[in-house]
Design an enzyme around this catalytic site. Structure first.
Site, short mmCIF file in Angstrom:
data_model
loop_
_atom_site.label_atom_id
_atom_site.label_comp_id
_atom_site.label_asym_id
_atom_site.label_seq_id
_atom_site.Cartn_x
_atom_site.Cartn_y
_atom_site.Cartn_z
N GLY A 33 0.51 -1.23 0.11
CA GLY A 33 0.27 0.04 0.38
C GLY A 33 0.69 0.99 0.44
N GLY A 59 -3.28 -1.85 -2.71
CA GLY A 59 -1.85 -1.69 -2.74
C GLY A 59 -1.90 -2.36 -4.41
N LEU A 96 -0.51 -2.82 8.73
CA LEU A 96 -0.97 -1.70 8.07
C LEU A 96 -1.47 -2.62 7.09
CD1 LEU A 96 1.96 -0.53 9.05
CD2 LEU A 96 1.56 0.45 7.29
N ASN A 122 -5.69 -12.98 13.56
CA ASN A 122 -5.11 -13.47 13.23
C ASN A 122 -2.49 -13.10 13.30
OD1 ASN A 122 -5.87 -15.85 12.33
ND2 ASN A 122 -7.07 -14.94 10.32
N TYR A 168 -15.31 0.64 9.81
CA TYR A 168 -13.80 0.92 9.74
C TYR A 168 -13.44 1.69 10.40
CZ TYR A 168 -9.35 3.58 8.65
OH TYR A 168 -7.85 4.34 8.26
N TYR A 182 -4.19 -8.53 23.97
CA TYR A 182 -2.91 -9.28 24.04
C TYR A 182 -1.61 -9.08 25.11
CZ TYR A 182 -4.76 -12.86 20.49
OH TYR A 182 -5.24 -14.09 20.13
N THR A 198 -2.50 11.36 6.30
CA THR A 198 -1.38 11.47 5.70
C THR A 198 -2.00 11.24 4.31
OG1 THR A 198 -0.41 10.50 7.62
CG2 THR A 198 0.51 9.91 5.96
P1 NAD Z 1 -3.77 2.00 1.47
O1 NAD Z 1 -4.79 1.48 1.37
O2 NAD Z 1 -2.90 2.75 0.37
O3 NAD Z 1 -2.85 0.25 2.39
C1 NAD Z 1 -3.48 -1.18 2.68
C2 NAD Z 1 -3.14 -2.01 1.72
O4 NAD Z 1 -3.70 -3.06 2.94
C3 NAD Z 1 -3.48 -2.18 0.66
O5 NAD Z 1 -1.83 -2.29 -0.13
C4 NAD Z 1 -4.05 -3.22 0.73
O6 NAD Z 1 -3.82 -3.85 -0.72
C5 NAD Z 1 -4.03 -3.29 2.19
N1 NAD Z 1 -5.10 -4.46 2.51
C6 NAD Z 1 -6.03 -4.58 2.90
N2 NAD Z 1 -7.03 -5.31 2.93
C7 NAD Z 1 -5.87 -6.17 3.46
C8 NAD Z 1 -5.99 -7.77 3.68
N3 NAD Z 1 -7.66 -7.84 4.20
N4 NAD Z 1 -5.91 -8.30 3.52
C9 NAD Z 1 -4.11 -8.16 3.27
N5 NAD Z 1 -3.51 -6.88 2.61
C10 NAD Z 1 -5.02 -5.44 2.89
O7 NAD Z 1 -4.04 2.75 2.57
P2 NAD Z 1 -2.10 3.39 3.50
O8 NAD Z 1 -2.47 5.21 3.36
O9 NAD Z 1 -1.34 2.97 3.45
O10 NAD Z 1 -2.53 3.08 5.09
C11 NAD Z 1 -1.98 2.14 5.46
C12 NAD Z 1 -2.28 1.47 7.38
O11 NAD Z 1 -2.64 2.86 7.87
C13 NAD Z 1 -4.43 1.38 6.55
O12 NAD Z 1 -4.41 0.44 8.50
C14 NAD Z 1 -5.01 2.02 7.36
O13 NAD Z 1 -5.70 2.08 8.28
C15 NAD Z 1 -3.45 3.02 8.56
N6 NAD Z 1 -3.89 4.73 8.25
C16 NAD Z 1 -3.87 5.42 7.53
C17 NAD Z 1 -3.86 6.51 7.39
C18 NAD Z 1 -3.82 7.76 6.22
O14 NAD Z 1 -3.48 8.99 6.43
N7 NAD Z 1 -2.77 7.62 4.91
C19 NAD Z 1 -4.54 6.99 8.38
C20 NAD Z 1 -4.89 6.63 9.20
C21 NAD Z 1 -5.11 5.16 9.12
#
Ligand code: NAD
Ligand code: UDP
Length: 346
Positions: A33, A59, A96, A122, A168, A182, A198
């Site tokens: 991602g 991703g 993530l 998991n 979410y 945990y 971000t």
């Molecule tokens: P993104 O959507 O680019 O990345 C998420 C990644 O997780 C992707 O590669 C996606 O394919 C993978 N994914 C989703 N569901 C999955 C699953 N069930 N099994 C395996 N892979 C899975 O988003 P991001 O901005 O890079 O966010 C990354 C993490 O950070 C996320 O958990 C998000 O909730 C958290 N987050 C991000 C922000 C932000 O502003 N970017 C803010 C708060 C929290």
């Protein structure tokens, strides 16, 4: 069924710190991602073997271009909701995995919720099996539409349990509960970051979040779509700053007993952001208004005192600098860096 995209010896070899003078093996769930791919790069630089697990929902393989040929990097196509590959041995885990953009996480809300809850379970079980330290990417969404401003970690939030954002918000809240249970039950070393909005390089043009939407619209000469009045606020952190915060939280000598806010305290209205993007892209795009999505939070700004005082962390890149990098990234992705060639978006 998981598919190994590039093979590293998963079940054997130097998965313990110190072996071959590396720092052990880090698993990054969601490693393909936007943020995950930056984190994989950083961990490889820091001396880890890195295994990315990703279902490629949001991703992209392209995000891994810089690391895919690194002999210390492996990528496995796998959904964390399903049982994890049994031969995975890890020293540290970063979770993530979860779509982060509202249109993406709302497209299949039940799977989003399962990702946060079953996927976290998991990964926590895997951490337990190998006594691995584990990091959770939580979110400022746990504060919902906050009634306390700015938001300190001690604020419990104001979240709708049954709206379109709940899959979410409540999924991430449940995951926080699991992580700390945990820790209390099994003594697991858990680190939980509450990430505020971000942005930066490697966002997808169709991501749907506000910074990428506005930049892509401005570069294409399309209208910038401000939802509602645009007076709602967000605090925007550049990805490089955030990744530094992840690493500092994970490497802190002792685990904080609560989640830690990571974000940039600079607070902007969405109208201010739209105006800045039009300026920085020299675009002739118009700003138009569209309906405000249900439960859209009115304000958002992190209190980062804990991270400042305990991790020595604060963002270094302000919105102007971060937008400049991100505009350049999208301009290169979409048009081969047309702006550097002197052509303004029209
Ligand atoms: P993104 O959507 O680019 O990345 C998420 C990644 O997780 C992707 O590669 C996606 O394919 C993978 N994914 C989703 N569901 C999955 C699953 N069930 N099994 C395996 N892979 C899975 O988003 P991001 O901005 O890079 O966010 C990354 C993490 O950070 C996320 O958990 C998000 O909730 C958290 N987050 C991000 C922000 C932000 O502003 N970017 C803010 C708060 C929290
Ligand atoms: N937003 C907007 N136009 C867009 C996309 C988003 O005005 O094209 C608004 C959205 O309504 C919200 C803010 O920008 O008020 C941030 O939205 P985003 O989806 O980036 O993040 P989140 O709402 O999850 O904080």
């Amino acid at each position: 069924m998981s598919k190994i995209i590039k093979v590293l010896e998963l079940g054997s070899g130097n998965s313990r710190r110190g072996a071959n003078q590396n720092r052990g093996r880090a698993l990054v769930a969601g490693g393909a991602g936007f943020l995950g791919s930056h984190l994989c790069e950083r961990l490889l630089l820091d001396g880890y073997d890195v295994v990315a697990l990703d279902n490629f929902h949001t991703g992209k393989r392209f995000n891994l271009k810089a690391v895919l040929h690194n002999p210390r990097f492996t990528c496995i196509e796998h959904d964390i909701v399903d049982a994890l590959p049994s031969n995975l041995r890890v020293d540290e885990i970063y979770n993530l995995a979860c779509p982060a953009s509202p249109p993406h996480y709302q497209a299949d809300p039940i799977h989003t919720f399962k990702t946060s809850v079953l996927g976290s379970l998991n990964l926590l079980e895997l951490a337990r099996k190998h006594n691995a330290k584990i990091f959770q990417a939580s979110t400022s969404e746990v504060y919902g539409d906050p009634l306390v401003h700015p938001q300190p970690e001690s604020y419990f939030g104001n979240v709708n349990t049954h709206g379109p954002r709940s899959c979410y918000d409540e999924g991430k809240r449940s995951a926080e509960t699991l992580f700390f249970d945990y820790s209390r039950t099994y003594g697991l070393d858990v680190r939980v970051a509450r990430i505020f909005n971000t942005y930066g390089r490697r966002m997808q043009p169709d991501d749907g979040r506000v910074v990428s939407n506005f930049i892509v619209q401005a570069l294409r000469g399309d209208d910038l779509t401000v939802y509602g009045s645009g007076l709602q606020t967000r605090s925007f952190c550049y990805a490089d700053d955030l990744i530094e915060g992840f690493v500092r939280l994970m490497n802190a000598p002792s685990a904080p007993a609560h989640p830690v806010n990571l974000g940039n305290p600079g607070e902007f209205t969405i109208m201010e952001l739209a105006t800045l993007v039009v300026d920085y892209t020299n675009s002739r795009s118009k700003i138009v208004h569209r309906p405000l999505p249900v439960d859209d939070p009115k304000q958002r700004r992190p209190d980062i005192s804990f991270a400042r005082n305990n991790l020595g962390w604060e963002p270094k890149i302000n919105l102007a600098q971060g937008l400049a990098h991100t505009v350049e990234y999208f301009d290169t992705l979409l048009y081969g860096n047309r702006m550097a060639k002197g052509a303004a978006a029209s």
